[in-house]
Scaffold this active site. Sequence first.
Site, PDB file in Angstrom:
ATOM      1  N   CYS A   1     -42.953   0.776  29.898  1.00  0.00           N
ATOM      2  CA  CYS A   1     -42.721  -1.354  29.315  1.00  0.00           C
ATOM      3  C   CYS A   1     -43.580  -1.675  30.546  1.00  0.00           C
ATOM      4  O   CYS A   1     -43.253  -3.136  30.858  1.00  0.00           O
ATOM      5  CB  CYS A   1     -41.816  -0.775  30.346  1.00  0.00           C
ATOM      6  SG  CYS A   1     -39.943  -0.128  29.669  1.00  0.00           S
TER       7      CYS A   1
ATOM      8  N   HIS B   1     -40.592  -7.851  32.651  1.00  0.00           N
ATOM      9  CA  HIS B   1     -40.076  -7.518  31.316  1.00  0.00           C
ATOM     10  C   HIS B   1     -39.018  -7.479  31.107  1.00  0.00           C
ATOM     11  O   HIS B   1     -38.084  -7.296  31.658  1.00  0.00           O
ATOM     12  CB  HIS B   1     -40.835  -4.876  31.554  1.00  0.00           C
ATOM     13  CG  HIS B   1     -40.421  -5.230  30.986  1.00  0.00           C
ATOM     14  ND1 HIS B   1     -40.419  -5.011  29.257  1.00  0.00           N
ATOM     15  CD2 HIS B   1     -39.163  -3.290  30.744  1.00  0.00           C
ATOM     16  CE1 HIS B   1     -39.654  -3.741  28.727  1.00  0.00           C
ATOM     17  NE2 HIS B   1     -38.768  -3.070  29.825  1.00  0.00           N
TER      18      HIS B   1
ATOM     19  N   ASN C   1     -35.573  -5.248  23.642  1.00  0.00           N
ATOM     20  CA  ASN C   1     -36.505  -4.603  24.703  1.00  0.00           C
ATOM     21  C   ASN C   1     -37.988  -4.459  24.292  1.00  0.00           C
ATOM     22  O   ASN C   1     -37.764  -3.343  23.008  1.00  0.00           O
ATOM     23  CB  ASN C   1     -35.702  -3.368  25.447  1.00  0.00           C
ATOM     24  CG  ASN C   1     -37.756  -2.455  26.094  1.00  0.00           C
ATOM     25  OD1 ASN C   1     -38.067  -2.834  26.529  1.00  0.00           O
ATOM     26  ND2 ASN C   1     -36.045  -1.967  27.129  1.00  0.00           N
TER      27      ASN C   1
HETATM   28  C1  4VN Z   1     -35.658  -0.842  32.444  1.00  0.00           C
HETATM   29  C2  4VN Z   1     -34.214  -0.578  32.773  1.00  0.00           C
HETATM   30  C3  4VN Z   1     -33.863  -0.103  31.446  1.00  0.00           C
HETATM   31  C4  4VN Z   1     -32.163  -0.609  31.240  1.00  0.00           C
HETATM   32  C5  4VN Z   1     -31.339   0.265  31.491  1.00  0.00           C
HETATM   33  C6  4VN Z   1     -30.150   0.847  31.188  1.00  0.00           C
HETATM   34  C7  4VN Z   1     -29.675  -0.183  30.500  1.00  0.00           C
HETATM   35  C8  4VN Z   1     -31.873  -0.586  30.187  1.00  0.00           C
HETATM   36  C9  4VN Z   1     -27.745   1.362  30.573  1.00  0.00           C
HETATM   37  C10 4VN Z   1     -26.170   0.249  31.045  1.00  0.00           C
HETATM   38  C11 4VN Z   1     -25.506  -0.502  29.865  1.00  0.00           C
HETATM   39  C12 4VN Z   1     -26.489  -1.254  29.393  1.00  0.00           C
HETATM   40  C13 4VN Z   1     -28.114  -1.267  28.843  1.00  0.00           C
HETATM   41 CL1  4VN Z   1     -33.595  -1.243  33.895  1.00  0.00          CL
HETATM   42  C14 4VN Z   1     -34.667   0.142  30.228  1.00  0.00           C
HETATM   43  C15 4VN Z   1     -36.054   0.625  30.518  1.00  0.00           C
HETATM   44  C16 4VN Z   1     -37.211   0.512  29.751  1.00  0.00           C
HETATM   45  O1  4VN Z   1     -37.633  -0.551  28.776  1.00  0.00           O
HETATM   46  C17 4VN Z   1     -36.548  -0.136  31.712  1.00  0.00           C
HETATM   47  N1  4VN Z   1     -30.606  -0.886  29.848  1.00  0.00           N
HETATM   48  N2  4VN Z   1     -28.796  -0.229  30.168  1.00  0.00           N
HETATM   49  C18 4VN Z   1     -23.855  -0.883  29.897  1.00  0.00           C
HETATM   50  O2  4VN Z   1     -23.341  -1.912  30.780  1.00  0.00           O
HETATM   51  O3  4VN Z   1     -23.430   0.525  29.748  1.00  0.00           O
END
Ligand code: 4VN
Length: 325
Positions: free
Chosen positions: A112, A250, A280
């Site tokens: 990313c 990002h 994403n």
């Molecule tokens: C940076 C991040 C993420 C990311 C991490 C966690 C996440 C995106 C976890 C908890 C869930 C909702 C979704 Cl911070 C991913 C990347 C990769 O590009 C980079 N979503 N979540 C919940 O709320 O239970």
Amino acid sequence: MKNCRIVCAHKYIPERKIDNDEMSRMVDTSDEWIVSRTGIKERHISTGENTSYMAGEVLKGLIEKSGISPLDIDLLIVATISPDYLTPSTACLVQHIAGAKNAFAFDINAACSGFVYALSTAEKFISSGKYKTAAVIGADILSKMIDFTDRSTCVLFGDGAGGVLLQACEENHYLSEDMNSCGDKAMALYGGHMPVDTVFSKEQPNMGKYIKMNGREIFDFTLTEVPESIKRALSKAGLDLEDIDYIVPHQANARIVNYMAKKLSIDVSRFFINIDQYGNTTAASIPIALSDMLEEGKIEIGSGKKLALVGFGGGLTWGTVIIKI
Ligand code: 4VN
């Protein structure tokens, strides 16, 4: 002419749109859950076009918009973690598609953060005085590497490509950068394992092809490290947050952007967010955002508006680039 500036931006998004209701028919999730936890409403998924095709459409668009000849491009960098092949590089395939015969073409793998890593790399080539015209493209088809029965990952990602054309110029438009990597946390987000499985090898663990992530760990890491990176980049440029017109993060998760705004004590409206439309898109999310901001008239080339481009993700990698558009 050792400085560089963005001349134009372009994006390619696959036709096929999958909204949260369609996702909810595939896995146990809901529009309400996805929107409240991530801000995503829909994403576009490739129905067969590969990464080089998408990046090739972006490069052809950049050539058309700028009016340059494909032969003028002397550097072509594609940031991707979902290449068509491991060899040839996606950049070489794209070089052929667009007829950029004079380009030094190669890929960068930084998930990313790929676009900001590639932009930083291109800037070094141009500031050497040896390269004049660079295409920097982020393109990813994470759907190739997604387990569509895993609701913790499959709702998050979308496919797409975006890029910018950089040209050498007199005035400084690349104000500062702050680039980082933390290999200690490599396994917080991984996919596409290639274990050594041959007649010569003992049995090896196979981590599989699918993207797996420890969401909590990445979330916490991002919130700890990314605001600090933004502050360091600002300090290197001699700027304050108030001097920045837009922060272009990002597009990983809208909720994390809200937390970031709180940590920086600024209103979230200072961040550009379009994750609702695309999910994403990994290395493509920042250049797609730039392309949309230009299309929507939020920013204009030559306006002197200042942007902080902020990548973070697999590696782990993160970085901030401050530019004057
Ligand atoms: C940076 C991040 C993420 C990311 C991490 C966690 C996440 C995106 C976890 C908890 C869930 C909702 C979704 Cl911070 C991913 C990347 C990769 O590009 C980079 N979503 N979540 C919940 O709320 O239970």
